[in-house]
Enzyme design. Structure first.
Site, PDB file in Angstrom:
ATOM      1  N   ASP A   1      11.691   6.408   3.795  1.00 27.32           N
ATOM      2  CA  ASP A   1      13.129   6.397   3.534  1.00 27.32           C
ATOM      3  C   ASP A   1      13.630   7.837   3.574  1.00 27.32           C
ATOM      4  OD1 ASP A   1      13.412   3.512   2.930  1.00 27.32           O
ATOM      5  OD2 ASP A   1      12.033   4.003   1.323  1.00 27.32           O
TER       6      ASP A   1
ATOM      7  N   GLU B   1       0.822  -1.225   0.000  1.00 27.00           N
ATOM      8  CA  GLU B   1       0.000   0.000   0.000  1.00 27.00           C
ATOM      9  C   GLU B   1       0.859   1.279   0.000  1.00 27.00           C
ATOM     10  OE1 GLU B   1      -3.281   1.013  -0.280  1.00 27.00           O
ATOM     11  OE2 GLU B   1      -3.508  -1.024  -1.010  1.00 27.00           O
TER      12      GLU B   1
ATOM     13  N   ARG C   1      10.154  -5.466   3.389  1.00 28.36           N
ATOM     14  CA  ARG C   1      10.908  -6.357   4.288  1.00 28.36           C
ATOM     15  C   ARG C   1      10.060  -6.864   5.457  1.00 28.36           C
ATOM     16  NH1 ARG C   1      15.389  -2.911   2.459  1.00 28.36           N
ATOM     17  NH2 ARG C   1      16.938  -4.294   1.513  1.00 28.36           N
TER      18      ARG C   1
ATOM     19  N   HIS D   1       3.705   1.752  -1.651  1.00 26.25           N
ATOM     20  CA  HIS D   1       4.013   2.043  -3.062  1.00 26.25           C
ATOM     21  C   HIS D   1       2.761   2.549  -3.791  1.00 26.25           C
ATOM     22  CE1 HIS D   1       7.022  -1.304  -2.237  1.00 26.25           C
ATOM     23  NE2 HIS D   1       7.799  -0.326  -2.655  1.00 26.25           N
TER      24      HIS D   1
ATOM     25  N   GLN E   1      22.797  -1.372  -4.524  1.00 27.95           N
ATOM     26  CA  GLN E   1      22.480  -0.753  -3.240  1.00 27.95           C
ATOM     27  C   GLN E   1      22.421  -1.771  -2.104  1.00 27.95           C
ATOM     28  OE1 GLN E   1      18.596   0.812  -4.859  1.00 27.95           O
ATOM     29  NE2 GLN E   1      17.878   0.429  -2.788  1.00 27.95           N
TER      30      GLN E   1
HETATM   31  O1  PAF Z   1      13.276   3.048  -2.266  1.00 26.83           O
HETATM   32  C1  PAF Z   1      13.495   2.135  -3.091  1.00 26.83           C
HETATM   33  O2  PAF Z   1      12.679   1.240  -3.313  1.00 26.83           O
HETATM   34  C2  PAF Z   1      14.824   2.124  -3.840  1.00 26.83           C
HETATM   35  O3  PAF Z   1      15.851   2.553  -3.022  1.00 26.83           O
HETATM   36  C3  PAF Z   1      14.780   2.914  -5.155  1.00 26.83           C
HETATM   37  C4  PAF Z   1      14.520   4.390  -4.904  1.00 26.83           C
HETATM   38  C5  PAF Z   1      13.704   2.350  -6.050  1.00 26.83           C
HETATM   39  C6  PAF Z   1      16.130   2.794  -5.878  1.00 26.83           C
HETATM   40  O4  PAF Z   1      16.436   1.477  -6.170  1.00 26.83           O
END
Ligand code: PAF
Length: 281
Positions: free
Chosen positions: A150, A35, A187, A37, A61
């Protein structure tokens, strides 16, 4: 929804969508959509004429001991969710498309990338800024949408956009929480039943800081130590950091005298979770 797996297809589809002066909104994701996203997608739909979403589990990353191979991948389910939201374009490239053999070029926001999560996850933000810069070059959005959860990532991306003059407006969308307050995260799927309950300690520690602030406490050290006591009562979780910082520079503040970010990261079992809130005097 047009699904593109190559850079040239995605670039052409986005240029097409932007023609006739349409605003293109982009939502970069790593898939396993929830939700949180979908709230970004809905914000993009509300503010833009066309919306592109990217799904790419970005290997650069992840640290060598992190969860790249077990990171949840649910492409078909994600596609169905995005179709339902009437997303126009989905860019889902394979790793070789984004990182051709011999790729050695990085985008690094020096200093900021070593703070908060960047301190615990060396190289993480270099991977994030490199992939987000590439996505901005490929998709050429007018606006890009990121989650406030984030918060450090947001500060790093905003600085990159400013320093490199990307013509992209960055929009931060509020944290979406489960009914019991846990911040939504892909996660969270790793947590077993007991861990899922313990994970609420992040939210409780933030609430402790907020209550202290509302009661008039402005000294950051005092707010932090009260929040850390909440963690001490939950010994099965390992606190990574609890910090009170300037939301743009991510530098610690001594007193909460203007808009301030309170950010926490902790390991609950093998899962590292983050959460935050913003205090505004
Ligand atoms: O927040 C995320 O899901 C990732 O860090 C992103 C911004 C898609 C970059 O891979």
């Amino acid at each position: 929804m047009k699904i593109c797996s190559t850079i040239s297809e995605a670039r052409a589809a986005c240029r097409d969508a932007r023609s006739s002066s349409k605003r293109l909104g982009v939502v970069p994701t790593m898939g396993a959509l929830h939700e949180g996203h979908l709230s970004l997608v809905r914000a993009a739909k509300a503010q833009c004429d066309a919306v592109a979403v990217s799904i790419f589990v970005n290997p650069t990353q992840f640290g060598p001991k992190e969860d790249l191979s077990k990171y949840p991948r649910q492409f078909d389910r994600d596609c169905r969710l995005l179709e339902k939201e009437a997303v126009d374009i989905l860019f889902a490239p394979p790793v070789e498309e984004m990182y051709p053999p011999g790729a050695v070029t990085w985008v690094l926001v020096e200093g900021l990338s070593e703070k908060l999560d960047g301190r615990s996850r060396p190289g993480h933000f270099r991977g994030v800024t490199t992939i987000v810069a590439k996505l901005f070059h490929i998709l050429e959005p007018d606006t890009a949408f990121f989650g406030q959860k984030d918060a450090a990532q947001l500060a790093v991306i905003r600085r990159m956009v400013r320093d490199l003059d990307f013509p992209v407006e960055i929009v931060a969308c509020p944290i979406v929480r489960e009914p019991d307050g846990l911040a939504m995260s892909s996660r969270n799927a790793y947590l077993n039943g007991e861990e899922r309950v313990r994970a609420l300690v992040l939210q409780r520690s933030l609430q402790q800081a907020q209550q202290g602030f509302q009661a008039g406490e402005r000294n950051a050290v005092n707010l932090i130590s009260a929040a850390k006591e909440v963690f001490a009562r939950e010994p099965q979780t390992v606190l990574d950091y609890f910090e009170i910082v300037d939301p743009d520079t991510l530098d610690p503040v001594e007193r909460v005298s203007q808009k301030t970010l309170v950010a926490v990261a902790a390991h609950v079992g093998a899962t590292r979770l983050i959460d935050n809130l913003v205090l505004e005097p």
